[in-house]
Design a protein around this motif. Structure first.
Motif, short mmCIF file in Angstrom:
data_model
loop_
_atom_site.label_atom_id
_atom_site.label_comp_id
_atom_site.label_asym_id
_atom_site.label_seq_id
_atom_site.Cartn_x
_atom_site.Cartn_y
_atom_site.Cartn_z
N GLY A 206 0.82 -1.21 0.00
CA GLY A 206 0.00 0.00 0.00
C GLY A 206 0.86 1.26 0.00
N GLN A 207 0.24 2.37 -0.37
CA GLN A 207 0.93 3.66 -0.38
C GLN A 207 0.20 4.61 0.55
N ARG A 208 0.97 5.45 1.23
CA ARG A 208 0.40 6.44 2.14
C ARG A 208 1.00 7.79 1.81
N ALA A 209 0.16 8.78 1.55
CA ALA A 209 0.62 10.11 1.18
C ALA A 209 1.27 10.81 2.37
N ALA A 210 2.39 11.47 2.10
CA ALA A 210 3.12 12.19 3.14
C ALA A 210 3.91 13.32 2.51
N ASP A 211 4.47 14.17 3.36
CA ASP A 211 5.42 15.19 2.94
C ASP A 211 6.78 14.87 3.55
N VAL B 169 5.79 13.54 7.28
CA VAL B 169 4.55 13.87 7.97
C VAL B 169 3.43 13.33 7.10
N TYR B 170 2.63 12.42 7.68
CA TYR B 170 1.54 11.80 6.94
C TYR B 170 0.38 12.78 6.79
N LEU B 171 -0.18 12.85 5.59
CA LEU B 171 -1.25 13.81 5.33
C LEU B 171 -2.56 13.44 6.00
N ASP B 172 -2.83 12.14 6.17
CA ASP B 172 -4.11 11.74 6.75
C ASP B 172 -4.20 11.98 8.25
N THR B 173 -3.08 11.93 8.95
CA THR B 173 -3.11 12.10 10.41
C THR B 173 -2.33 13.32 10.89
N HIS B 174 -1.53 13.92 10.01
CA HIS B 174 -0.65 15.04 10.36
C HIS B 174 0.37 14.65 11.44
N GLU B 175 0.67 13.36 11.54
CA GLU B 175 1.66 12.87 12.48
C GLU B 175 2.95 12.57 11.75
N GLY B 176 4.06 12.74 12.45
CA GLY B 176 5.36 12.45 11.88
C GLY B 176 5.70 10.98 12.00
N GLY B 177 6.61 10.56 11.14
CA GLY B 177 7.08 9.18 11.17
C GLY B 177 8.49 9.09 10.64
N GLU B 178 9.15 8.00 10.99
CA GLU B 178 10.50 7.72 10.50
C GLU B 178 10.43 6.40 9.75
N VAL B 179 10.84 6.40 8.48
CA VAL B 179 10.77 5.21 7.64
C VAL B 179 12.08 5.04 6.89
#
Length: 65
Positions: free
Chosen positions: A20-25, A45-55
């Motif tokens: 799957g793909q998840r939109a982010a900035d 930063v994920y667009l759907d939740t506005h939470e940051g992540g490290e990938v």
């Protein structure tokens, strides 16, 4: 310093397990992860939740808007 093809604020897709793909900035890259034997990491930063992540940076691809 390692090279990343992304710039701060760039729209990206994060490829998730299962394909799957998840939109982010894109926010930046963790310069220290590869020093300790781990894969390079990207901060997003994920667009759907506005939470940051490290990938892992190889899971990040450009997204056209």
């Amino acid at each position: 310093m390692s090279f990343t093809p992304f710039h701060k604020g760039q729209p990206v897709w994060v490829i998730e397990e299962g394909g799957g793909q998840r939109a982010a900035d894109f926010v930046g890259q963790d310069e220290t992860s590869s020093w300790f034997g781990g894969p390079p990491k990207a901060y997003v930063v994920y667009l759907d939740t506005h939470e940051g992540g490290e990938v892992e940076i190889d899971r990040v691809v450009p997204r056209e808007v």
